[in-house]
Design a protein around this motif. Structure first.
Motif, mmCIF file in Angstrom:
data_model
loop_
_atom_site.group_PDB
_atom_site.id
_atom_site.type_symbol
_atom_site.label_atom_id
_atom_site.label_comp_id
_atom_site.label_asym_id
_atom_site.label_seq_id
_atom_site.Cartn_x
_atom_site.Cartn_y
_atom_site.Cartn_z
ATOM 1 N N MET A 150 79.962 32.907 42.289
ATOM 2 C CA MET A 150 78.552 32.959 42.657
ATOM 3 C C MET A 150 77.650 32.705 41.449
ATOM 4 O O MET A 150 76.669 31.977 41.532
ATOM 5 C CB MET A 150 78.244 34.345 43.236
ATOM 6 N N GLY A 192 80.792 40.791 35.943
ATOM 7 C CA GLY A 192 79.374 41.060 36.190
ATOM 8 C C GLY A 192 79.098 42.522 36.443
ATOM 9 O O GLY A 192 78.037 43.024 36.117
ATOM 10 N N GLY A 193 80.064 43.207 37.051
ATOM 11 C CA GLY A 193 79.764 44.535 37.545
ATOM 12 C C GLY A 193 80.135 45.676 36.626
ATOM 13 O O GLY A 193 79.564 46.755 36.729
#
Ligand code: HEM
Length: 481
Positions: free
Chosen positions: A95, A282-283
Motif C-alpha cells: 500500500m 509501518g506499524g
C-alpha cells in the motif's frame, strides 16, 4: 522557437547551487530532514533540489504543505518508483509504495475494513492486556533489583508482540526473527528505504555505486530475511493447523485461494507478503519510536512527568486494566504525545509523493514527475507557528484544537490527504496505552550519576528517525496501588 511572454514565464523555484551529475545530493547529509531544514532557512518553504537527475521539491511550512496535501492532493498523491522500496514491496504491490491506481484504492478500502477499523482495534485489547502484563512483571523485577530498564528495547518488544498476535495471529517468540535480530532487521530495512539510493538518481551507473557502498547488499539481505519470516507465517497458517477466528493473514490467504481480484490485480503470495511488510515496518517501529521519544522528553522534564503521572493515577486508581475509556480521558497525556510528535515525528519527511498533474504552490509551478517531500520535522520547529519551538511544553496544546489527524497542517506526523497513514487510530491508541501503563505502575529515574542534561537526544538516520542511543531509566514501583 516560441517563447512565453515574460509575464507568463514561470518563476523559477528557489534552489541551492548544484554540481554536475549529482546535483544537490552532496548537501543532504546523514540526517536529511535537518540538512533540508537548514537549506530551507535560506531558500524558503518551497525549494527545488536536483537529486541526481530527479527534480525534488521540499515543502517546509504548514501553509505550503496545505497547498500540496489539501488543495492539490489529487495532483500529487502517487508515489515515485524507488529501487529500495521496489524490492521490499515485491514490485510495489504494497500500500505504501504503490502508485495511485485502482489496486491501491481497493487495497486501502480492504485494510480499512479488516484491520484498521475501530471495531477491529478494540477486539485486539485482550492481546494488549496480556502483553503489557508480561512487560510490567519484567519491569517490576528490575525495580526490585534497582536495575535500569532498556526502554528502547522494551517498547519495540511490546509493539512487536502485540502487532504479531493481533495482525498475524502468531506469537512472535519462536519465529525466525528472534527479538534482537528483528530489531536490527527493522533498522536496516528503514535505513535502506531512507538512504537516497544512487540507482534512483543517477542513470545507468547508479546501481554500480549502490553495489560499491554496500547498499544493494544490505537491501538484498533485508528482503531475504523478511521473506523467510513471511514464509514461516504462511506455514503457521496452514489449513487445519489452527483453530479459532480467521485472522488477517488467514483472510488474505483465503482471497488468494479464491482468486479474488483487488482493483486490477489477482491477489498472489507476493501481494500478501508486500501487505504484511507494510504492517511489520509501518506499524511497529513508528509506535515504539514515539514512546521512546516521549519517555526521553519526560526524563528531561520532571515537571511534565509528575503532572502526567498525577493525571494518569487519579484516572486509573486501582483498576486492574486500563481501558479505552480511561485513556480517552487522559487529556494531558494526549498533549504530551502531540508535543512528542511535533519535535520527533517518526517519519520526518513523510513518504515521497510524485506529481501527476502540474499545479502551483505559492505561485511556483510544480511540474509533472517532480518528487515531493514535506519536511514535517521543520514544520514542527517553525518559529512563525510555535512559540519557543525547541522547548518541550505540552501545555501549548491547551488553547488550540490542533491534532495530528491530518486537518491541521502545523502537525503532520501522520501526513494528510489521500495518502494519510491508515494506522492513525491503531498507532495512537497503542502509544497511549503503552505510556499510560508504564507511567501508572512506575516512577522513572535517571541511572545513578546522570543528570537531565545527560539525556542524549541525538537522532539515528533512516526513513523513520529513532533515538540514536538506547534509553535506560530506573523504575521505582508505585506503591499506592
Ligand atoms: C505512531 C504511529 C504512526 C506514525 C507516526 C505513522 C506515520 C505515517 C506516515 C507519516 C505515513 C505517510 C503519509 C504520507 O505519505 O502522507 C504513513 C503511511 C502509512 N502507514 Fe503509518 N504511522 C503510524 C502507525 C501505523 C500503523 C500502526 C500502521 C499499520 C499497522 C501503519 C501503516 C501505514 C501504511 C500502510 C501507510 C501507507 C499509506 C499509503 O501510502 O496509502 N502506520 N504512516
Amino acid at each position: 522557437a516560441f517563447k512565453r511572454p515574460k509575464r507568463l514565464q514561470h518563476r523559477p523555484i528557489p534552489s541551492p547551487p548544484r554540481w554536475p551529475i549529482i546535483g544537490n545530493l552532496h548537501q543532504l547529509g546523514e540526517l536529511q530532514h535537518q540538512s533540508l531544514w537548514n537549506l530551507s532557512k535560506k531558500y524558503g518553504p518551497v525549494m527545488l533540489l536536483k537529486l541526481g537527475k530527479v527534480p525534488t521539491v521540499i515543502l517546509s511550512s504548514s501553509e505550503t504543505a496545505r497547498q500540496a496535501l489539501k488543495d492539490n492532493d489529487l495532483n500529487c498523491c502517487s508515489r515515485p518508483p524507488l529501487a529500495g522500496a521496489r524490492e521490499l514491496s515485491y514490485n510495489n504491490k504494497d500500500m505504501s509504495f504503490s502508485p495511485y491506481n485502482d489496486y491501491w484504492k481497493e487495497l486501502r478500502k480492504l485494510c480499512a475494513r479488516e484491520l484498521f477499523s475501530a471495531k477491529q482495534i478494540h477486539s485486539f485489547q485482550p492481546i494488549k492486556d496480556e502483553e503489557i502484563k508480561k512487560v510490567i512483571a519484567s519491569i517490576s523485577e528490575s525495580a526490585s533489583l534497582n536495575h535500569p530498564v532498556n526502554l528502547t528495547k522494551t517498547f519495540l518488544a511490546l509493539t512487536v508482540s502485540v502487532v504479531c498476535k493481533a495482525a498475524f495471529g502468531v506469537s512472535f517468540e519462536g519465529t525466525v526473527l528472534s527479538n534482537d535480530r528483528f530489531n536490527k532487521l527493522v533498522r536496516d530495512a528503514f535505513e535502506t528505504l531512507g538512504s537516497f539510493s544512487a540507482t534512483d538518481f543517477i542513470p545507468h551507473v547508479g546501481w554500480i555505486i549502490d553495489q560499491f557502498t554496500g547498499l544493494q547488499k544490505m537491501r538484498e539481505k533485508s528482503v531475504r530475511d523478511l521473506d523467510a519470516f513471511y514464509e514461516q507465517l504462511f506455514d503457521l497458517h496452514k489449513e487445519g493447523d489452527r483453530q479459532g477466528r480467521e485472522d488477517f493473514v488467514d483472510m488474505l490467504l483465503r482471497f488468494e485461494k479464491e482468486g479474488t481480484v483487488v482493483g486490477t490485480d489477482n491477489l498472489t503470495r507476493n501481494h500478501i507478503k508486500a501487505i504484511l511488510m507494510n504492517i511489520l515496518l509501518g506499524g511497529i517501529d513508528t509506535s515504539a519510536i514515539t514512546m521512546t521519544w516521549a519517555m526521553s522528553e519526560l526524563a528531561r522534564n520532571p515537571r511534565v512527568m509528575k503532572k502526567l503521572q498525577t493525571e494518569i493515577r487519579s484516572q486509573i486508581k486501582n483498576k486492574e486494566r486500563i481501558s479505552f475509556d480511561d485513556t480517552d480521558q487522559l487529556k494531558y497525556l494526549k498533549m504530551v504525545i502531540k508535543e512528542t510528535w511535533r519535535l520527533h515525528p517518526p517519519t520526518p519527511l513523510l513518504l515521497p509523493r510524485e506529481v501527476t498533474s502540474e499545479f502551483d504552490i505559492d505561485g511556483y509551478t510544480i511540474p509533472v514527475k517532480t518528487r515531493l517531500h514535506v519536511n514535517v520535522w521543520a514544520i514542527g520547529r517553525d518559529p512563525d507557528t510555535w512559540k519557543d519551538p525547541e522547548m518541550f511544553f505540552p501545555e501549548r496544546f491547551m488553547d488550540n484544537n490542533i491534532d495530528a489527524k491530518g486537518q491541521n497542517f502545523e502537525l503532520l506526523s501522520f501526513g494528510s490527504g489521500r495518502r494519510i497513514c491508515p494506522g492513525i487510530y491503531m498507532g495512537t491508541t497503542s502509544v497511549e496505552f503503552g505510556l499510560a501503563s508504564l507511567l501508572y505502575h512506575f516512577d522513572w529515574e535517571l541511572p545513578e550519576g546522570m543528570v537531565v542534561e545527560d539525556v542524549d537526544m541525538e537522532e539515528a538516520p533512516g526513513l523513520t528517525v529513532s533515538k540514536k542511543s538506547e534509553l535506560l531509566l530506573v523504575p521505582v514501583k508505585y506503591l499506592d496501588q
